[in-house]
Design an enzyme around this catalytic site. Structure first.
Site, PDB file in Angstrom:
ATOM      1  N   ARG A   1      22.807 -36.014 -46.729  1.00 17.87           N
ATOM      2  CA  ARG A   1      22.101 -37.211 -46.276  1.00 17.87           C
ATOM      3  C   ARG A   1      20.637 -37.070 -46.628  1.00 17.87           C
ATOM      4  O   ARG A   1      20.029 -36.013 -46.414  1.00 17.87           O
ATOM      5  CB  ARG A   1      22.254 -37.370 -44.765  1.00 17.87           C
ATOM      6  CG  ARG A   1      22.024 -38.780 -44.254  1.00 17.87           C
ATOM      7  CD  ARG A   1      21.967 -38.836 -42.742  1.00 17.87           C
ATOM      8  NE  ARG A   1      20.688 -38.319 -42.250  1.00 17.87           N
ATOM      9  CZ  ARG A   1      20.573 -37.371 -41.322  1.00 17.87           C
ATOM     10  NH1 ARG A   1      21.638 -36.823 -40.787  1.00 17.87           N
ATOM     11  NH2 ARG A   1      19.359 -36.962 -40.952  1.00 17.87           N
TER      12      ARG A   1
ATOM     13  N   GLU B   1      19.874 -25.644 -33.135  1.00 16.85           N
ATOM     14  CA  GLU B   1      20.769 -26.799 -33.211  1.00 16.85           C
ATOM     15  C   GLU B   1      22.204 -26.443 -32.827  1.00 16.85           C
ATOM     16  O   GLU B   1      23.144 -27.176 -33.148  1.00 16.85           O
ATOM     17  CB  GLU B   1      20.740 -27.386 -34.622  1.00 16.85           C
ATOM     18  CG  GLU B   1      19.386 -27.914 -35.042  1.00 16.85           C
ATOM     19  CD  GLU B   1      19.394 -28.495 -36.434  1.00 16.85           C
ATOM     20  OE1 GLU B   1      19.952 -29.588 -36.617  1.00 16.85           O
ATOM     21  OE2 GLU B   1      18.863 -27.848 -37.352  1.00 16.85           O
TER      22      GLU B   1
ATOM     23  N   SER C   1      16.946 -31.571 -37.103  1.00 15.75           N
ATOM     24  CA  SER C   1      17.106 -32.354 -35.875  1.00 15.75           C
ATOM     25  C   SER C   1      15.781 -32.663 -35.179  1.00 15.75           C
ATOM     26  O   SER C   1      15.729 -32.823 -33.965  1.00 15.75           O
ATOM     27  CB  SER C   1      18.055 -31.638 -34.895  1.00 15.75           C
ATOM     28  OG  SER C   1      19.367 -31.614 -35.404  1.00 15.75           O
TER      29      SER C   1
ATOM     30  N   GLY D   1      24.840 -34.140 -39.240  1.00 15.58           N
ATOM     31  CA  GLY D   1      25.588 -34.184 -37.991  1.00 15.58           C
ATOM     32  C   GLY D   1      26.832 -35.046 -38.097  1.00 15.58           C
ATOM     33  O   GLY D   1      26.881 -36.007 -38.869  1.00 15.58           O
TER      34      GLY D   1
ATOM     35  N   TYR E   1      20.175 -37.882 -30.657  1.00 13.03           N
ATOM     36  CA  TYR E   1      21.398 -37.372 -30.048  1.00 13.03           C
ATOM     37  C   TYR E   1      21.668 -37.814 -28.617  1.00 13.03           C
ATOM     38  O   TYR E   1      22.789 -37.708 -28.139  1.00 13.03           O
ATOM     39  CB  TYR E   1      21.385 -35.834 -30.090  1.00 13.03           C
ATOM     40  CG  TYR E   1      21.339 -35.291 -31.486  1.00 13.03           C
ATOM     41  CD1 TYR E   1      22.408 -35.445 -32.364  1.00 13.03           C
ATOM     42  CD2 TYR E   1      20.202 -34.631 -31.951  1.00 13.03           C
ATOM     43  CE1 TYR E   1      22.354 -34.960 -33.655  1.00 13.03           C
ATOM     44  CE2 TYR E   1      20.147 -34.134 -33.243  1.00 13.03           C
ATOM     45  CZ  TYR E   1      21.220 -34.306 -34.079  1.00 13.03           C
ATOM     46  OH  TYR E   1      21.156 -33.813 -35.366  1.00 13.03           O
TER      47      TYR E   1
ATOM     48  N   ASP F   1      16.782 -38.621 -46.036  1.00 14.36           N
ATOM     49  CA  ASP F   1      15.978 -39.440 -45.134  1.00 14.36           C
ATOM     50  C   ASP F   1      14.731 -39.939 -45.852  1.00 14.36           C
ATOM     51  O   ASP F   1      14.064 -39.168 -46.560  1.00 14.36           O
ATOM     52  CB  ASP F   1      15.580 -38.627 -43.904  1.00 14.36           C
ATOM     53  CG  ASP F   1      16.789 -38.200 -43.073  1.00 14.36           C
ATOM     54  OD1 ASP F   1      17.840 -38.856 -43.187  1.00 14.36           O
ATOM     55  OD2 ASP F   1      16.669 -37.219 -42.310  1.00 14.36           O
TER      56      ASP F   1
ATOM     57  N   ASN G   1      19.446 -33.428 -45.983  1.00 13.95           N
ATOM     58  CA  ASN G   1      20.268 -32.645 -45.059  1.00 13.95           C
ATOM     59  C   ASN G   1      21.575 -32.280 -45.747  1.00 13.95           C
ATOM     60  O   ASN G   1      22.327 -33.171 -46.155  1.00 13.95           O
ATOM     61  CB  ASN G   1      20.561 -33.447 -43.791  1.00 13.95           C
ATOM     62  CG  ASN G   1      19.304 -33.828 -43.051  1.00 13.95           C
ATOM     63  OD1 ASN G   1      18.818 -33.080 -42.214  1.00 13.95           O
ATOM     64  ND2 ASN G   1      18.754 -34.998 -43.364  1.00 13.95           N
TER      65      ASN G   1
ATOM     66  N   GLU H   1      13.307 -35.712 -46.423  1.00 13.37           N
ATOM     67  CA  GLU H   1      14.090 -34.486 -46.502  1.00 13.37           C
ATOM     68  C   GLU H   1      15.526 -34.808 -46.898  1.00 13.37           C
ATOM     69  O   GLU H   1      15.968 -35.952 -46.834  1.00 13.37           O
ATOM     70  CB  GLU H   1      14.090 -33.739 -45.171  1.00 13.37           C
ATOM     71  CG  GLU H   1      14.728 -34.500 -44.019  1.00 13.37           C
ATOM     72  CD  GLU H   1      14.686 -33.708 -42.722  1.00 13.37           C
ATOM     73  OE1 GLU H   1      15.533 -32.804 -42.566  1.00 13.37           O
ATOM     74  OE2 GLU H   1      13.834 -34.005 -41.866  1.00 13.37           O
TER      75      GLU H   1
END
Length: 317
Positions: A257, A27, A153, A278, A218, A259, A274, A272
């Site tokens: 964050r 990443e 990612s 990002g 992205y 998900d 994070n 998951e």
């Protein structure tokens, strides 16, 4: 409020902040973009910012004159507790979660086991290896998403609908380490940003791809982001509460964050957490912050401010 936060930061850091970015993970390019955006936002507030790429051998010596850093590193080596442990040893304060929580969050398999132990919902899953019975697993899970346990990612991920596809997906993911298959949840996909113990407005994601993969995250301009997410007040509250419980169960702090998928049964299922989300122009936490009334610059300051205490907490997290 922004002025108070900025004054606190200047007093704690002497107005000098390092932004750690780049690194050696898959990443790296996303991290470089995140770090550049963070550095620009901090500099716009009058802070003296130095970007430090951890891909080289000299980054710790470059960091020696700083008391505080903003972590914009994604993936293994930056989000898994490794750099957090080094910073603890150096005595440099840093943004985000500590060593234990970072390592646990990065390992999706162990994170899911923890959530199950806490009674939090997550899709059924099976770890894969060369001895896996592909037919039995395909029969158990049905459609599945195959994931490396310790990547982010959506790197190395692919969907599998039968035993043959399951094995091929495992072979594709195997170079990234341990791999597992997770039961496919066909409902809506959501993400909830956490900042300073508060869940920000949820975002619902829509993509024309098979799933929300690296390109959709992205590169694609066709991915749709809905914030507000279109949920009822009750469902929004339930989703935010679940995200906070998941975040706290792992021992995360500062920001992050979570998900989540919503199944056909109406339940929310954790995917998951994070710990260094990002911060690019396609990133989700800035979108949620904007819905909550924060500019990108204000968000970056809040993240930095949340870490002023720095170091591990009383539980070593």
């Amino acid at each position: 409020m922004t002025k108070v936060v900025l004054n606190d930061i200047v007093q704690a850091t002497d107005g000098r902040v390092a932004v750690l970015l780049g690194g050696n993970s898959a990443e790296r390019e996303v991290s470089l973009r995140s770090g550049a955006a963070v550095a620009d936002a901090l500099a716009a507030q009058g802070l003296a910012v130095t970007k430090i790429d951890t891909a080289g051998d000299a980054w710790m010596s470059e960091l020696a004159t700083f008391s505080h850093c903003f972590l914009a590193l994604h993936g293994p080596g930056g989000e898994d507790g490794t750099v957090q442990g080094a910073l603890e040893c150096l005595g440099v304060r840093y943004t985000g979660s500590g060593v234990m929580a970072s390592a646990l969050a990065m390992d999706k398999l162990r994170c899911k086991l923890l959530w199950l132990g806490c009674g939090l919902s997550t899709p059924k899953f099976v770890e894969l290896d060369e001895h896996s019975n592909w037919s039995a697993i395909a029969n158990e899970l049905g459609e599945a998403i195959v994931k490396p346990a310790c990547e982010g990612s959506s790197i190395g991920m692919s969907k599998a609908c039968n035993a043959s596809e399951l094995e091929q997906a495992w072979l594709a993911a195997k170079p990234y380490g341990r791999v597992f298959a997770e039961q496919w949840v066909s409902g809506g996909e959501y993400t909830v940003a956490i900042l300073d113990g508060e869940a920000l407005p949820a975002i619902r994601l829509e993509t024309d791809a098979a799933f929300y993969d690296f390109n959709a995250k992205y590169l694609s301009d066709s991915t749709r982001y809905h914030c507000p997410a279109g949920l009822s007040d009750q469902d929004e509250a339930e989703l935010r509460d679940l995200a906070l419980k998941a975040f706290n169960a792992v021992g995360c702090r500062g920001w992050g964050r979570v998900d989540v998928m919503r199944g056909a049964d109406g339940r929310f299922y954790l995917l998951e957490v994070n710990t260094v989300p990002g911060m690019t122009d396609h990133s989700l936490v800035p979108m949620a912050a904007k819905q909550a009334g924060m500019s990108f610059e204000q968000l970056v300051l809040r993240v930095l401010h949340s870490s002023l205490a720095g170091g591990a907490d009383a539980n070593g997290r």
